[in-house]
Design an enzyme around this catalytic site. Structure first.
Site, PDB file in Angstrom:
ATOM      1  N   SER A 118     -34.554 -17.480  43.065  1.00 31.48           N
ATOM      2  CA  SER A 118     -33.882 -18.762  43.288  1.00 31.48           C
ATOM      3  C   SER A 118     -34.183 -19.288  44.686  1.00 31.48           C
ATOM      4  CB  SER A 118     -32.378 -18.597  43.041  1.00 31.48           C
ATOM      5  OG  SER A 118     -31.731 -19.838  42.946  1.00 31.48           O
ATOM      6  N   ASP A 172     -31.985 -22.576  32.146  1.00 31.61           N
ATOM      7  CA  ASP A 172     -31.856 -22.692  33.596  1.00 31.61           C
ATOM      8  C   ASP A 172     -32.173 -24.129  34.000  1.00 31.61           C
ATOM      9  OD1 ASP A 172     -32.052 -22.525  36.365  1.00 31.61           O
ATOM     10  OD2 ASP A 172     -33.296 -20.725  36.364  1.00 31.61           O
ATOM     11  N   HIS A 198     -30.024 -18.847  34.493  1.00 30.07           N
ATOM     12  CA  HIS A 198     -30.383 -18.651  35.893  1.00 30.07           C
ATOM     13  C   HIS A 198     -29.690 -17.401  36.438  1.00 30.07           C
ATOM     14  CE1 HIS A 198     -31.850 -20.039  39.797  1.00 30.07           C
ATOM     15  NE2 HIS A 198     -30.697 -19.618  40.298  1.00 30.07           N
TER      16      HIS A 198
END
Length: 311
Positions: free
Chosen positions: A156, A251, A281
């Protein structure tokens, strides 16, 4: 593909995390809530050695955590940057993943506790990531690592930092990076992509949450257009390290991850993409708990070992 049933169970557990309206939310409040409501994760793996140390940076000293596997000789190394929207996360939040990567790769993993927003806005986190990479490259003898097998990685926001240090390493003719591992990377601050509209509510990471993260990270909106902030905004993506990118189907960041995969390939880089249509995610944090996370870890490790064998 339908959402993975175990992922749905995880989302049900996340339902206990009740955030105030984003306009009222502070970073401190979010951190406290995230820590208090964090779902219990799988048992962390045992590695040969774990040690914390402080290394110098252009700002304050940077805390890093070194994970050494049960392996002999000179090892490959992975400099790892945790996720958390540039605001959340720390060395402890990603301890389980770093241990698993160290064991799976037979590599020294150096996890970096970079400065977080909004207390330290862009480019503080990137500067710390860059300084940590340079420190590892300058201490390969002390660390007993192979400089030809030096990797960077992250998830991320951490994957954003990993991608950006690869760009700066290319622009500065080093340090040499053998591979970049990007789990569902933050590549852009454009929240208008289809995946933000389709997956931007109800799947853990939400569009408004991501907007809030960017507001904390950037000192001003125009900072997003500066070098080493949004890798998708880079005009030249050629001559970068080979990449392994992992993307989840549920996501909001899916489309920017796929766009980055495409642009890296078009620029002539070696790219191995692994897409998990049923994943949300952040799912790599739940290895040892979710079957799909374990599968993704094994497949990612296989891909990196194959890549390292070429060095």
């Amino acid at each position: 593909m339908a959402l993975d049933p175990q992922m749905q169970g995880l989302l049900d557990a996340f339902g206990a995390l009740k955030l105030p309206p984003y306009e009222e939310l502070t970073a401190e409040t979010f951190r406290v809530l995230a820590d208090a409501k964090r779902v219990t994760r799988g048992q962390s793996e045992t590695v040969a050695e774990v040690s914390d140390r402080l290394i110098p940076g252009n700002g304050p000293d940077i805390k890093v955590r070194l994970y050494r596997p049960h392996a002999e000789g000179v090892l490959p190394a992975l400099v790892y940057f945790h996720g958390g929207g540039f605001v959340l996360g720390d060395l402890d939040s990603h301890d389980n993943l770093c241990r698993a990567l160290s064991n799976g790769l037979g590599a020294l993993v150096v996890a970096v506790d970079y400065r977080r927003a909004p207390e330290a806005r862009f480019p503080a986190a990137f500067d710390d990531a860059w300084d940590a990479l340079k420190w590892v490259a300058e201490h390969v003898g002390e660390l007993a690592i192979d400089p030809s097998r030096l990797m960077v990685g992250g998830d991320s926001a951490g994957a954003n930092l990993a991608a950006n240090v690869c760009l700066k390493a290319r622009d500065n003719n080093g340090p040499a990076i053998a591979h970049q591992l990007l789990f569902y990377p933050v590549c852009d601050n454009d929240l208008s992509r289809d995946s933000y509209r389709e997956m931007g509510s109800g799947y853990f990471l939400e569009t408004e949450m991501m907007r809030w993260f960017w507001e904390q990270y950037l000192g001003a909106p125009e900072d997003a257009d500066k070098p080493y902030c949004c890798p998708l905004k880079a005009t030249d993506l050629s001559n970068l390290p080979a990449a392994t990118l992992v993307v989840g189907g549920y996501d909001p960041l899916k489309d920017e991850g796929l766009a980055y995969i495409e642009r890296l390939g078009l620029a002539g880089n070696s790219v191995h993409s692994i897409v998990y249509p049923g994943a949300i995610h952040g799912f790599m944090s739940y290895i040892g708990m979710l079957k799909l996370s374990d599968q993704a870890l094994n497949e990612t490790v296989d891909a990196l070992q194959t890549a390292l064998a070429r060095h």
